[in-house]
Design a protein around this motif. Structure first.
Motif, PDB file in Angstrom:
ATOM      1  N   ASP A 186       0.859  -1.185   0.000  1.00  0.00           N
ATOM      2  CA  ASP A 186       0.000   0.000   0.000  1.00  0.00           C
ATOM      3  C   ASP A 186       0.894   1.234   0.000  1.00  0.00           C
ATOM      4  OD1 ASP A 186      -2.082   1.719   0.135  1.00  0.00           O
ATOM      5  OD2 ASP A 186      -2.520   1.363   2.261  1.00  0.00           O
ATOM      6  N   VAL A 187       1.392   1.557  -1.187  1.00  0.00           N
ATOM      7  CA  VAL A 187       2.316   2.685  -1.357  1.00  0.00           C
ATOM      8  C   VAL A 187       1.644   3.741  -2.225  1.00  0.00           C
ATOM      9  CG1 VAL A 187       4.536   3.438  -2.293  1.00  0.00           C
ATOM     10  CG2 VAL A 187       4.342   1.228  -1.119  1.00  0.00           C
ATOM     11  N   GLY A 188       1.777   4.988  -1.836  1.00  0.00           N
ATOM     12  CA  GLY A 188       1.167   6.084  -2.585  1.00  0.00           C
ATOM     13  C   GLY A 188      -0.133   6.543  -1.930  1.00  0.00           C
ATOM     14  N   GLY A 189      -0.651   7.631  -2.411  1.00  0.00           N
ATOM     15  CA  GLY A 189      -1.899   8.187  -1.865  1.00  0.00           C
ATOM     16  C   GLY A 189      -1.961   9.679  -2.110  1.00  0.00           C
ATOM     17  N   ARG A 190      -2.855  10.291  -1.375  1.00  0.00           N
ATOM     18  CA  ARG A 190      -3.080  11.730  -1.559  1.00  0.00           C
ATOM     19  C   ARG A 190      -1.957  12.544  -0.916  1.00  0.00           C
ATOM     20  NH1 ARG A 190      -9.113  13.375  -0.097  1.00  0.00           N
ATOM     21  NH2 ARG A 190      -8.288  15.284  -1.061  1.00  0.00           N
ATOM     22  N   PHE A 191      -1.537  13.550  -1.618  1.00  0.00           N
ATOM     23  CA  PHE A 191      -0.527  14.486  -1.096  1.00  0.00           C
ATOM     24  C   PHE A 191      -0.639  15.803  -1.872  1.00  0.00           C
ATOM     25  CE2 PHE A 191       1.673  12.473  -4.623  1.00  0.00           C
ATOM     26  CZ  PHE A 191       2.335  13.520  -5.234  1.00  0.00           C
ATOM     27  N   GLU A 192      -0.023  16.856  -1.325  1.00  0.00           N
ATOM     28  CA  GLU A 192       0.003  18.169  -1.987  1.00  0.00           C
ATOM     29  C   GLU A 192       1.330  18.851  -1.669  1.00  0.00           C
ATOM     30  OE1 GLU A 192      -2.373  22.468  -2.046  1.00  0.00           O
ATOM     31  OE2 GLU A 192      -3.342  20.669  -1.216  1.00  0.00           O
ATOM     32  N   LEU A 193       2.123  19.151  -2.736  1.00  0.00           N
ATOM     33  CA  LEU A 193       3.417  19.812  -2.620  1.00  0.00           C
ATOM     34  C   LEU A 193       3.515  20.906  -3.678  1.00  0.00           C
ATOM     35  CD1 LEU A 193       5.627  16.604  -2.183  1.00  0.00           C
ATOM     36  CD2 LEU A 193       4.983  18.211  -0.369  1.00  0.00           C
ATOM     37  N   VAL A 194       4.689  21.538  -3.751  1.00  0.00           N
ATOM     38  CA  VAL A 194       4.930  22.542  -4.796  1.00  0.00           C
ATOM     39  C   VAL A 194       6.170  22.126  -5.571  1.00  0.00           C
ATOM     40  CG1 VAL A 194       3.814  24.479  -3.608  1.00  0.00           C
ATOM     41  CG2 VAL A 194       6.238  23.998  -3.189  1.00  0.00           C
ATOM     42  N   ASP A 195       6.192  22.441  -6.869  1.00  0.00           N
ATOM     43  CA  ASP A 195       7.342  22.078  -7.689  1.00  0.00           C
ATOM     44  C   ASP A 195       8.376  23.195  -7.692  1.00  0.00           C
ATOM     45  OD1 ASP A 195       6.363  24.044  -9.355  1.00  0.00           O
ATOM     46  OD2 ASP A 195       5.618  22.644 -10.884  1.00  0.00           O
ATOM     47  N   LYS A 197      -2.809  13.774  -8.446  1.00  0.00           N
ATOM     48  CA  LYS A 197      -3.526  13.769  -9.713  1.00  0.00           C
ATOM     49  C   LYS A 197      -2.625  14.149 -10.890  1.00  0.00           C
ATOM     50  CE  LYS A 197      -7.984  14.823  -7.564  1.00  0.00           C
ATOM     51  NZ  LYS A 197      -9.132  15.765  -7.499  1.00  0.00           N
ATOM     52  N   ASN A 198      -1.560  14.866 -10.616  1.00  0.00           N
ATOM     53  CA  ASN A 198      -0.614  15.225 -11.681  1.00  0.00           C
ATOM     54  C   ASN A 198       0.197  14.014 -12.165  1.00  0.00           C
ATOM     55  OD1 ASN A 198      -0.633  17.970  -9.757  1.00  0.00           O
ATOM     56  ND2 ASN A 198      -0.646  18.393 -11.960  1.00  0.00           N
ATOM     57  N   MET A 199       0.104  12.933 -11.433  1.00  0.00           N
ATOM     58  CA  MET A 199       0.870  11.742 -11.800  1.00  0.00           C
ATOM     59  C   MET A 199       0.032  10.730 -12.589  1.00  0.00           C
ATOM     60  SD  MET A 199       3.003  11.227  -8.233  1.00  0.00           S
ATOM     61  CE  MET A 199       3.835   9.764  -8.831  1.00  0.00           C
ATOM     62  N   LEU A 200      -1.159  11.118 -12.990  1.00  0.00           N
ATOM     63  CA  LEU A 200      -2.010  10.231 -13.767  1.00  0.00           C
ATOM     64  C   LEU A 200      -1.706  10.365 -15.256  1.00  0.00           C
ATOM     65  CD1 LEU A 200      -5.440  10.814 -11.943  1.00  0.00           C
ATOM     66  CD2 LEU A 200      -3.735   9.025 -11.528  1.00  0.00           C
ATOM     67  N   GLY A 201      -1.837   9.238 -15.994  1.00  0.00           N
ATOM     68  CA  GLY A 201      -1.649   9.254 -17.442  1.00  0.00           C
ATOM     69  C   GLY A 201      -0.250   8.888 -17.905  1.00  0.00           C
ATOM     70  N   LYS A 202       0.684   8.723 -16.969  1.00  0.00           N
ATOM     71  CA  LYS A 202       2.058   8.371 -17.316  1.00  0.00           C
ATOM     72  C   LYS A 202       2.667   7.540 -16.202  1.00  0.00           C
ATOM     73  CE  LYS A 202       4.747  11.333 -20.398  1.00  0.00           C
ATOM     74  NZ  LYS A 202       5.673  12.497 -20.483  1.00  0.00           N
ATOM     75  N   PHE A 203       3.704   6.770 -16.574  1.00  0.00           N
ATOM     76  CA  PHE A 203       4.503   6.101 -15.547  1.00  0.00           C
ATOM     77  C   PHE A 203       5.398   7.138 -14.880  1.00  0.00           C
ATOM     78  CE2 PHE A 203       3.299   2.359 -17.928  1.00  0.00           C
ATOM     79  CZ  PHE A 203       3.195   1.366 -16.963  1.00  0.00           C
ATOM     80  N   HIS A 204       5.570   7.020 -13.536  1.00  0.00           N
ATOM     81  CA  HIS A 204       6.417   7.935 -12.788  1.00  0.00           C
ATOM     82  C   HIS A 204       7.401   7.137 -11.939  1.00  0.00           C
ATOM     83  CE1 HIS A 204       3.368  10.848 -13.922  1.00  0.00           C
ATOM     84  NE2 HIS A 204       4.132  11.835 -13.442  1.00  0.00           N
ATOM     85  N   VAL A 205       8.647   7.599 -11.925  1.00  0.00           N
ATOM     86  CA  VAL A 205       9.633   7.067 -10.979  1.00  0.00           C
ATOM     87  C   VAL A 205       9.866   8.160  -9.938  1.00  0.00           C
ATOM     88  CG1 VAL A 205      10.778   5.383 -12.456  1.00  0.00           C
ATOM     89  CG2 VAL A 205      11.478   7.776 -12.574  1.00  0.00           C
ATOM     90  N   ALA A 217       2.771   8.479   3.195  1.00  0.00           N
ATOM     91  CA  ALA A 217       1.987   7.798   2.158  1.00  0.00           C
ATOM     92  C   ALA A 217       2.848   6.821   1.363  1.00  0.00           C
ATOM     93  CB  ALA A 217       1.344   8.835   1.238  1.00  0.00           C
ATOM     94  N   TYR A 218       4.089   7.175   1.143  1.00  0.00           N
ATOM     95  CA  TYR A 218       4.993   6.316   0.368  1.00  0.00           C
ATOM     96  C   TYR A 218       5.858   5.408   1.255  1.00  0.00           C
ATOM     97  CZ  TYR A 218       3.924   8.498  -4.113  1.00  0.00           C
ATOM     98  OH  TYR A 218       3.288   8.916  -5.269  1.00  0.00           O
ATOM     99  N   ARG A 219       5.566   5.354   2.528  1.00  0.00           N
ATOM    100  CA  ARG A 219       6.282   4.481   3.460  1.00  0.00           C
ATOM    101  C   ARG A 219       7.791   4.779   3.460  1.00  0.00           C
ATOM    102  NH1 ARG A 219       1.520   3.989   3.938  1.00  0.00           N
ATOM    103  NH2 ARG A 219       0.347   2.072   4.274  1.00  0.00           N
ATOM    104  N   VAL A 220       8.121   6.071   3.450  1.00  0.00           N
ATOM    105  CA  VAL A 220       9.522   6.498   3.427  1.00  0.00           C
ATOM    106  C   VAL A 220       9.897   7.027   4.810  1.00  0.00           C
ATOM    107  CG1 VAL A 220      11.191   8.120   2.459  1.00  0.00           C
ATOM    108  CG2 VAL A 220       9.487   7.022   0.980  1.00  0.00           C
ATOM    109  N   TYR A 221      10.981   6.464   5.325  1.00  0.00           N
ATOM    110  CA  TYR A 221      11.490   6.920   6.620  1.00  0.00           C
ATOM    111  C   TYR A 221      12.520   8.034   6.396  1.00  0.00           C
ATOM    112  CZ  TYR A 221      14.745   6.955  10.541  1.00  0.00           C
ATOM    113  OH  TYR A 221      15.576   7.365  11.551  1.00  0.00           O
ATOM    114  N   PHE A 222      12.441   9.096   7.205  1.00  0.00           N
ATOM    115  CA  PHE A 222      13.483  10.128   7.165  1.00  0.00           C
ATOM    116  C   PHE A 222      13.607  10.742   8.558  1.00  0.00           C
ATOM    117  CE2 PHE A 222       9.794  12.756   6.805  1.00  0.00           C
ATOM    118  CZ  PHE A 222      10.136  14.001   7.315  1.00  0.00           C
TER     119      PHE A 222
END
Length: 347
Positions: free
Chosen positions: A176-185, A194-202, A282-287
């Motif tokens: 269960d990786v990924g989910g809702r988030f909001e950041l700035v570029d 939602k900006n990650m829909l329609g394409k593969f993302h790394v 959301a991405y199960r990332v530890y920091f």
């Protein structure tokens, strides 16, 4: 002397008795035999040689006469026996008994062919009935071919079911990786899931002040993108994303400057501490950063070193650790892009 004379007389009487007995066996009387024949037979009786048959005891002339009479008697008996046999045959035929059937000859069973005046019997290569006959061989071959086709079909069917089962297990077992988030570029534009829909993302999590690990992983992602862009089927199908886990120092301006060192397709994201913490969760990332930092003191951020692959529906597909190289990443992503396109959807 008297005893010797008595013995001789007794011996003579015994031998005479033997000669008379032999003659009676032959059907001849003792008186009918000539004097010379009697002496000859008595001499043989006195001798120490083994006894002979009655025929051998007679002189040759007498033996020849007896053989001639016996031969004539046999000749007289033969016509009688043959006549009796013919009478028996007539009697059997009169009673209605059928004669024995004779087996047909090979020449009658199989037609013959003539070559140059010589007749040859045609022999059959296969029997008319049985497993080695033409119908038997035909049934065997038909059964063998049917079994071969059936087993091949079953093998392919089991293979398809196994692949489907593996794919179902893979789908069920996704993290269960990924989910809702909001950041700035890096251009101060809002960026959400939602900006990650329609394409593969790394997606890679790091920080701009990382001295070694982050640059290495960013370069590896750039190399994988170059390999994918060489293929027309995978070109421009993958978007790389860098998310900072050091929001206190990594502003949009700092992120934009940092990304100039790497692949030009990279999008850099940052935000407030709370926004970054929500995204990492959301991405199960530890920091983690050091608890005691004074002023502009330099520090390192401890974080997980993973690159996540998300599909065009924003669903987690795969994760690549530090041990995976650019070639492996490119090959795996290309395989998943092809699988996605095989469903009929475009990127």
């Amino acid at each position: 002397m008297r005893v010797v004379g008595t013995v001789l007389r007794n011996s003579r009487q015994i031998c005479t008795g033997l000669v008379q007995h032999s003659l009676r066996v032959q059907g001849t009387s003792y008186a009918a035999v000539s004097q010379s024949t009697r002496f000859a037979m008595l001499n043989r009786a006195y001798s120490t040689d083994p006894p002979k048959s009655p025929k051998e005891q007679l002189p040759k002339s007498e033996a020849v006469k007896n053989e001639t009479s016996n031969t004539e008697a046999v000749k007289d008996e033969k016509p009688k026996s043959e006549a009796a046999k013919s009478d028996n045959v007539k009697t059997e035929s009169a009673q209605g008994e059928k004669p024995k059937e004779e087996k047909p000859k090979d020449s009658e069973r199989f037609p013959s062919r003539t070559f140059g005046g010589k007749s040859e019997t045609k022999e059959r290569l296969f029997p008319e009935t049985g497993p080695l006959s033409l119908p038997g061989i035909g049934i065997f071959l038909t059964t063998a071919i049917g079994l071969f086709v059936y087993f091949n079909y079953e093998k392919e069917r089991v293979g398809r079911e196994r692949k489907e089962k593996m794919s179902r297990v893979e789908t069920v077992g996704k993290a269960d990786v990924g989910g809702r988030f909001e950041l700035v570029d890096q251009d101060h534009q809002t960026f959400t899931e939602k900006n990650m829909l329609g394409k593969f993302h790394v997606v890679y999590f790091g920080f701009c002040h990382c001295p070694d690990i982050c640059p290495e992983e960013m370069d590896k992602i750039g190399d994988a993108l170059d390999l994918l862009d060489k293929n027309a089927d995978t070109k421009d199908t993958v978007q790389p994303v860098f998310i900072s886990c050091d929001p206190q120092r990594d502003t949009p301006v700092e992120v934009k400057s940092y990304l100039k060192q790497f692949h030009p397709k990279f999008i850099g994201l940052t935000g407030t501490v709370e926004q970054v913490r929500t995204t990492c969760k959301a991405y199960r990332v530890y920091f983690s950063k050091p608890p005691k930092v004074v002023g502009d003191q330099d520090y390192l951020v401890d974080h997980a070193i993973y690159t996540y692959l998300m599909d065009p529906d924003g669903i987690f597909v795969e994760v690549y650790g530090k041990d995976k190289n650019a070639q492996y990443m490119a090959d795996d992503i290309a395989k998943r892009v092809k699988k996605f396109k095989d469903t009929g959807r475009a990127l």
